[in-house]
Design a protein around this motif. Structure first.
Motif, PDB file in Angstrom:
ATOM      1  N   ASP A 142       0.837  -1.210   0.000  1.00  8.78           N
ATOM      2  CA  ASP A 142       0.000   0.000   0.000  1.00  8.78           C
ATOM      3  C   ASP A 142       0.868   1.255   0.000  1.00  8.78           C
ATOM      4  O   ASP A 142       0.661   2.180  -0.786  1.00  8.78           O
ATOM      5  CB  ASP A 142      -0.895   0.055   1.253  1.00  8.78           C
ATOM      6  CG  ASP A 142      -2.049  -0.937   1.207  1.00  8.78           C
ATOM      7  OD1 ASP A 142      -2.159  -1.674   0.216  1.00  8.78           O
ATOM      8  OD2 ASP A 142      -2.827  -0.962   2.176  1.00  8.78           O
ATOM      9  N   LEU A 143       1.831   1.275   0.922  1.00  4.19           N
ATOM     10  CA  LEU A 143       2.673   2.470   1.052  1.00  4.19           C
ATOM     11  C   LEU A 143       3.479   2.692  -0.223  1.00  4.19           C
ATOM     12  O   LEU A 143       3.632   3.829  -0.682  1.00  4.19           O
ATOM     13  CB  LEU A 143       3.589   2.341   2.273  1.00  4.19           C
ATOM     14  CG  LEU A 143       2.868   2.375   3.623  1.00  4.19           C
ATOM     15  CD1 LEU A 143       3.841   2.124   4.772  1.00  4.19           C
ATOM     16  CD2 LEU A 143       2.138   3.710   3.830  1.00  4.19           C
ATOM     17  N   ALA A 144       3.978   1.601  -0.819  1.00  3.83           N
ATOM     18  CA  ALA A 144       4.747   1.739  -2.060  1.00  3.83           C
ATOM     19  C   ALA A 144       3.868   2.333  -3.158  1.00  3.83           C
ATOM     20  O   ALA A 144       4.283   3.225  -3.901  1.00  3.83           O
ATOM     21  CB  ALA A 144       5.297   0.381  -2.480  1.00  3.83           C
ATOM     22  N   TRP A 145       2.621   1.841  -3.235  1.00  2.00           N
ATOM     23  CA  TRP A 145       1.687   2.315  -4.269  1.00  2.00           C
ATOM     24  C   TRP A 145       1.321   3.786  -4.035  1.00  2.00           C
ATOM     25  O   TRP A 145       1.300   4.602  -4.954  1.00  2.00           O
ATOM     26  CB  TRP A 145       0.443   1.427  -4.224  1.00  2.00           C
ATOM     27  CG  TRP A 145      -0.597   1.721  -5.272  1.00  2.00           C
ATOM     28  CD1 TRP A 145      -1.756   2.402  -5.097  1.00  2.00           C
ATOM     29  CD2 TRP A 145      -0.578   1.318  -6.647  1.00  2.00           C
ATOM     30  NE1 TRP A 145      -2.473   2.443  -6.269  1.00  2.00           N
ATOM     31  CE2 TRP A 145      -1.762   1.786  -7.251  1.00  2.00           C
ATOM     32  CE3 TRP A 145       0.337   0.600  -7.447  1.00  2.00           C
ATOM     33  CZ2 TRP A 145      -2.066   1.570  -8.602  1.00  2.00           C
ATOM     34  CZ3 TRP A 145       0.019   0.383  -8.785  1.00  2.00           C
ATOM     35  CH2 TRP A 145      -1.161   0.859  -9.349  1.00  2.00           C
ATOM     36  N   ILE A 146       1.029   4.115  -2.784  1.00  2.00           N
ATOM     37  CA  ILE A 146       0.639   5.491  -2.449  1.00  2.00           C
ATOM     38  C   ILE A 146       1.798   6.444  -2.747  1.00  2.00           C
ATOM     39  O   ILE A 146       1.624   7.483  -3.393  1.00  2.00           O
ATOM     40  CB  ILE A 146       0.229   5.594  -0.959  1.00  2.00           C
ATOM     41  CG1 ILE A 146      -1.077   4.817  -0.708  1.00  2.00           C
ATOM     42  CG2 ILE A 146       0.065   7.060  -0.527  1.00  2.00           C
ATOM     43  CD1 ILE A 146      -1.360   4.522   0.768  1.00  2.00           C
ATOM     44  N   GLU A 147       2.998   6.065  -2.315  1.00  8.11           N
ATOM     45  CA  GLU A 147       4.147   6.948  -2.515  1.00  8.11           C
ATOM     46  C   GLU A 147       4.484   7.112  -3.992  1.00  8.11           C
ATOM     47  O   GLU A 147       4.845   8.200  -4.448  1.00  8.11           O
ATOM     48  CB  GLU A 147       5.353   6.436  -1.714  1.00  8.11           C
ATOM     49  CG  GLU A 147       5.283   6.978  -0.280  1.00  8.11           C
ATOM     50  CD  GLU A 147       6.151   6.220   0.713  1.00  8.11           C
ATOM     51  OE1 GLU A 147       6.946   5.355   0.281  1.00  8.11           O
ATOM     52  OE2 GLU A 147       6.008   6.489   1.922  1.00  8.11           O
ATOM     53  N   LYS A 148       4.323   6.041  -4.755  1.00  8.63           N
ATOM     54  CA  LYS A 148       4.605   6.081  -6.181  1.00  8.63           C
ATOM     55  C   LYS A 148       3.738   7.151  -6.871  1.00  8.63           C
ATOM     56  O   LYS A 148       4.206   7.900  -7.716  1.00  8.63           O
ATOM     57  CB  LYS A 148       4.340   4.701  -6.786  1.00  8.63           C
ATOM     58  CG  LYS A 148       4.502   4.600  -8.281  1.00  8.63           C
ATOM     59  CD  LYS A 148       4.198   3.185  -8.742  1.00  8.63           C
ATOM     60  CE  LYS A 148       3.821   3.176 -10.219  1.00  8.63           C
ATOM     61  NZ  LYS A 148       3.357   1.850 -10.641  1.00  8.63           N
ATOM     62  N   HIS A 149       2.472   7.200  -6.476  1.00 11.58           N
ATOM     63  CA  HIS A 149       1.559   8.137  -7.133  1.00 11.58           C
ATOM     64  C   HIS A 149       1.544   9.507  -6.471  1.00 11.58           C
ATOM     65  O   HIS A 149       1.147  10.490  -7.095  1.00 11.58           O
ATOM     66  CB  HIS A 149       0.149   7.541  -7.176  1.00 11.58           C
ATOM     67  CG  HIS A 149       0.060   6.331  -8.048  1.00 11.58           C
ATOM     68  ND1 HIS A 149       0.045   6.404  -9.416  1.00 11.58           N
ATOM     69  CD2 HIS A 149       0.052   5.010  -7.753  1.00 11.58           C
ATOM     70  CE1 HIS A 149       0.007   5.190  -9.926  1.00 11.58           C
ATOM     71  NE2 HIS A 149       0.015   4.314  -8.928  1.00 11.58           N
ATOM     72  N   ALA A 150       1.980   9.579  -5.218  1.00 10.62           N
ATOM     73  CA  ALA A 150       1.939  10.859  -4.485  1.00 10.62           C
ATOM     74  C   ALA A 150       2.949  11.852  -5.024  1.00 10.62           C
ATOM     75  O   ALA A 150       2.734  13.066  -4.968  1.00 10.62           O
ATOM     76  CB  ALA A 150       2.187  10.601  -2.995  1.00 10.62           C
ATOM     77  N   ALA A 151       4.035  11.341  -5.562  1.00  6.79           N
ATOM     78  CA  ALA A 151       5.126  12.219  -5.996  1.00  6.79           C
ATOM     79  C   ALA A 151       4.637  13.281  -6.985  1.00  6.79           C
ATOM     80  O   ALA A 151       4.945  14.462  -6.841  1.00  6.79           O
ATOM     81  CB  ALA A 151       6.247  11.376  -6.598  1.00  6.79           C
ATOM     82  N   ALA A 152       3.834  12.848  -7.950  1.00  2.00           N
ATOM     83  CA  ALA A 152       3.370  13.772  -8.989  1.00  2.00           C
ATOM     84  C   ALA A 152       2.466  14.871  -8.432  1.00  2.00           C
ATOM     85  O   ALA A 152       2.255  15.895  -9.075  1.00  2.00           O
ATOM     86  CB  ALA A 152       2.632  12.990 -10.072  1.00  2.00           C
ATOM     87  N   TYR A 153       1.915  14.663  -7.238  1.00  6.56           N
ATOM     88  CA  TYR A 153       1.006  15.647  -6.646  1.00  6.56           C
ATOM     89  C   TYR A 153       1.653  16.401  -5.477  1.00  6.56           C
ATOM     90  O   TYR A 153       0.976  17.147  -4.778  1.00  6.56           O
ATOM     91  CB  TYR A 153      -0.267  14.946  -6.143  1.00  6.56           C
ATOM     92  CG  TYR A 153      -1.171  14.429  -7.247  1.00  6.56           C
ATOM     93  CD1 TYR A 153      -2.246  15.190  -7.715  1.00  6.56           C
ATOM     94  CD2 TYR A 153      -0.940  13.184  -7.816  1.00  6.56           C
ATOM     95  CE1 TYR A 153      -3.074  14.707  -8.716  1.00  6.56           C
ATOM     96  CE2 TYR A 153      -1.764  12.701  -8.828  1.00  6.56           C
ATOM     97  CZ  TYR A 153      -2.830  13.461  -9.274  1.00  6.56           C
ATOM     98  OH  TYR A 153      -3.649  12.984 -10.264  1.00  6.56           O
ATOM     99  N   ASP A 154       2.945  16.180  -5.274  1.00  6.55           N
ATOM    100  CA  ASP A 154       3.645  16.830  -4.149  1.00  6.55           C
ATOM    101  C   ASP A 154       2.959  16.569  -2.812  1.00  6.55           C
ATOM    102  O   ASP A 154       2.860  17.455  -1.958  1.00  6.55           O
ATOM    103  CB  ASP A 154       3.720  18.361  -4.352  1.00  6.55           C
ATOM    104  CG  ASP A 154       4.889  18.732  -5.232  1.00  6.55           C
ATOM    105  OD1 ASP A 154       5.880  17.959  -5.236  1.00  6.55           O
ATOM    106  OD2 ASP A 154       4.800  19.769  -5.922  1.00  6.55           O
ATOM    107  N   VAL A 155       2.453  15.351  -2.643  1.00  8.84           N
ATOM    108  CA  VAL A 155       1.763  15.025  -1.393  1.00  8.84           C
ATOM    109  C   VAL A 155       2.755  14.388  -0.427  1.00  8.84           C
ATOM    110  O   VAL A 155       3.555  13.535  -0.805  1.00  8.84           O
ATOM    111  CB  VAL A 155       0.575  14.073  -1.678  1.00  8.84           C
ATOM    112  CG1 VAL A 155       0.072  13.432  -0.389  1.00  8.84           C
ATOM    113  CG2 VAL A 155      -0.553  14.838  -2.364  1.00  8.84           C
TER     114      VAL A 155
END
Lengths: 363, 131
Positions: A121-134
């Motif tokens: 979960d964390l890997a998936w969330i972090e992978k996609h969060a980068a593009a949104y500066d989250v």
């Protein structure tokens, strides 16, 4: 030795039988699973759910990020503290995890995800969060205690003190309130009223002991499973996983199709499945013969193997065996299940089986 | 701590055996076994008249957690089963050595009983299990 929650010593003190659960040493029961189940249905019980992962998400673009990441739409959350149940899907529409997301502000949301799926979960969330500066902040400094049952709120109010209790009197279901470093949500996984209390790890043992003194009985993961099964609530890894979509897992209600222009991960695959017709669905089964339904037993419809039980056990409230099964969408009102080589008769019912202490089906 | 009555014989698979005066054997599962299984919710007893060999699975007991087989301790013919367990499987949890008996067996070889473990030997099996 597995991971231990801040309440590990409390479990041992209460004579818990400890088992491995997704890498964590957790209490399966403290004596009798059925007594623990019944105390939640009739009075108040509590679960250590500190093994679950609390993830704080913040940033100016956190809302569009979550609208892309999650199949349900966080735009439905208009009031501070409101919670939303949702799936996080892969591109194929398969379920990576199911979770609760809380709206704490335009730039701040909190998610609670499963323990066993934490790393992916964390890997998936972090992978996609980068593009949104989250910013993704895992709150391992917090513990979580679920207090559930018809008397759970009253008993919890006594322990949490007047200052906190006053703020909880009018809390609505599926909302959370933040009171200093204690956060209380009126949510749960049992089909009963109650709270999930998030608090600093070092405060958890003291609060746990006070709850015991207030008459809230420790309840293990065994009863948690039969309670959620009766309540018709899915368990990740059993009732859905990366190879099944929400549409075939009884979770269509968690997919927000509107607005049409919201792109979320897995949407295209779900839309395709929907337009082609969803061929399988998740239903409830009540065993009419004697026996116990278990995970992975084969479901027989019109003499042919047609599906499989995804979660099966014994319902202490109904005094019968119940299950969830994934079966053809065309299934009728009855089927058979291969139980240890014997074909037993089962009735197909809509989920759920029990809510607020009362059966929802005829038995 | 589980209760292991001195006057009974036992198997490694946690059945207990009691010899009646007429040589009939009464069979159930031990206190240790019921503790391991947890709350029992279903029991399927063997039919009277059926015959089993030593170590055949002859009954099924299921707890909320899992299903488990009961094995026939020695070869013989079932002469009576505890039908009351169908409606009250929890009897085995509450009274494993008394009302929780599962079936009665007429052994093929009366001497087979003497080959079963005594209470001290079974206590060692349980002690190993608990480690």
């Amino acid at each position: 030795m597995g991971n231990r929650t801040p309440l590990y010593e409390e479990h041992l003190r209460a004579n818990a039988k400890m088992v491995d659960f997704g890498g964590w040493d957790m209490p399966i029961n403290y004596g009798s699973q059925i007594e623990e189940h019944n105390q939640v249905r009739q009075d108040a019980g509590m679960f250590d759910v500190s093994h679950m992962t609390i993830v704080d998400l913040s940033g100016d673009k956190v809302k569009p990020f979550l609208q892309y990441l999650l199949a349900n739409n966080v735009d439905r959350l208009k009031d501070k503290g409101k919670a939303l149940y949702t799936c996080m899907l892969n591109e194929q529409g398969g379920v990576i995890d199911d979770l609760i997301v809380y709206y704490l502000g335009e730039t701040f949301y909190r998610m609670v995800v499963n323990a066993a799926t934490r790393e992916k979960d964390l890997a998936w969330i972090e992978k996609h969060a980068a593009a949104y500066d989250v910013t993704v902040n895992v709150r391992d400094d917090m513990a979580m205690i679920a207090v559930q049952g018809p008397n759970a709120r009253d008993k919890a109010h006594k322990v949490l003190g007047v200052a906190i209790a006053d703020q909880l009197v009018d809390i609505k279901p599926f909302f959370m309130r933040e009171m200093g470093d204690v956060i209380v949500a009126r949510t749960g996984y049992t089909g009963e009223d109650g709270y999930e209390i998030m608090l600093p790890a070092n405060q958890a043992p003291g609060t746990w002991r006070q709850l015991v003194e207030a008459g809230v009985k420790p309840t293990g993961l065994g009863a948690r499973d039969t309670l959620r099964l009766e309540a018709g609530m899915n368990l990740y890894g059993h009732d859905m996983d990366e190879n099944t979509t929400p549409l075939e897992s009884g979770l269509s209600w968690t997919v927000a199709w509107e607005p049409e222009d919201r792109d979320f991960i897995g949407r295209a695959a779900l839309a395709r499945q929907k337009s082609e017709g969803v061929k399988r669905k998740l239903v409830g089964l009540v065993l009419e013969d004697r026996g116990v339904l278990r995970d992975h037993q084969k479901v027989i419809v019109d003499g042919e193997e047609a599906g499989e039980i995804t979660s099966g056990s014994f319902s202490p409230t109904l005094g019968k065996s119940i299950a969830f099964a994934r079966v053809p969408a065309s299934v009728g009102t009855h089927c058979q299940v291969d139980v240890r080589g014997k074909l037993l008769n089962a009735r197909v019912v809509k989920l759920s089986f029990v809510r607020n202490g009362k059966p929802c089906i005829d038995v | 701590m589980s209760n292991i009555p001195q006057e009974l014989r036992f198997t490694k698979s946690h059945e207990w055996v009691k010899r009646e005066e007429d040589g009939t054997l009464v069979i159930g599962i031990t206190d240790h076994a019921q503790q391991l299984l947890g709350d029992l919710v279903f029991v399927e007893v063997p039919e009277a008249g059926s015959s089993f060999k030593d170590s055949d699975d002859c009954a099924v007991i299921e707890s909320v957690k899992a299903a488990s087989d009961v094995y026939c301790p020695v070869a013989g013919e079932v002469i009576e089963s505890n039908e009351a367990l169908a409606d009250a499987p929890e009897t085995i949890n509450n009274d494993p050595y008394g009302d929780g008996w599962i079936f009665k067996l007429k052994p093929e070889d009366e001497g087979a009983y003497d080959g079963l473990m005594d209470a001290d030997a079974y206590a060692e099996v349980v002690a190993e299990d608990e480690h």
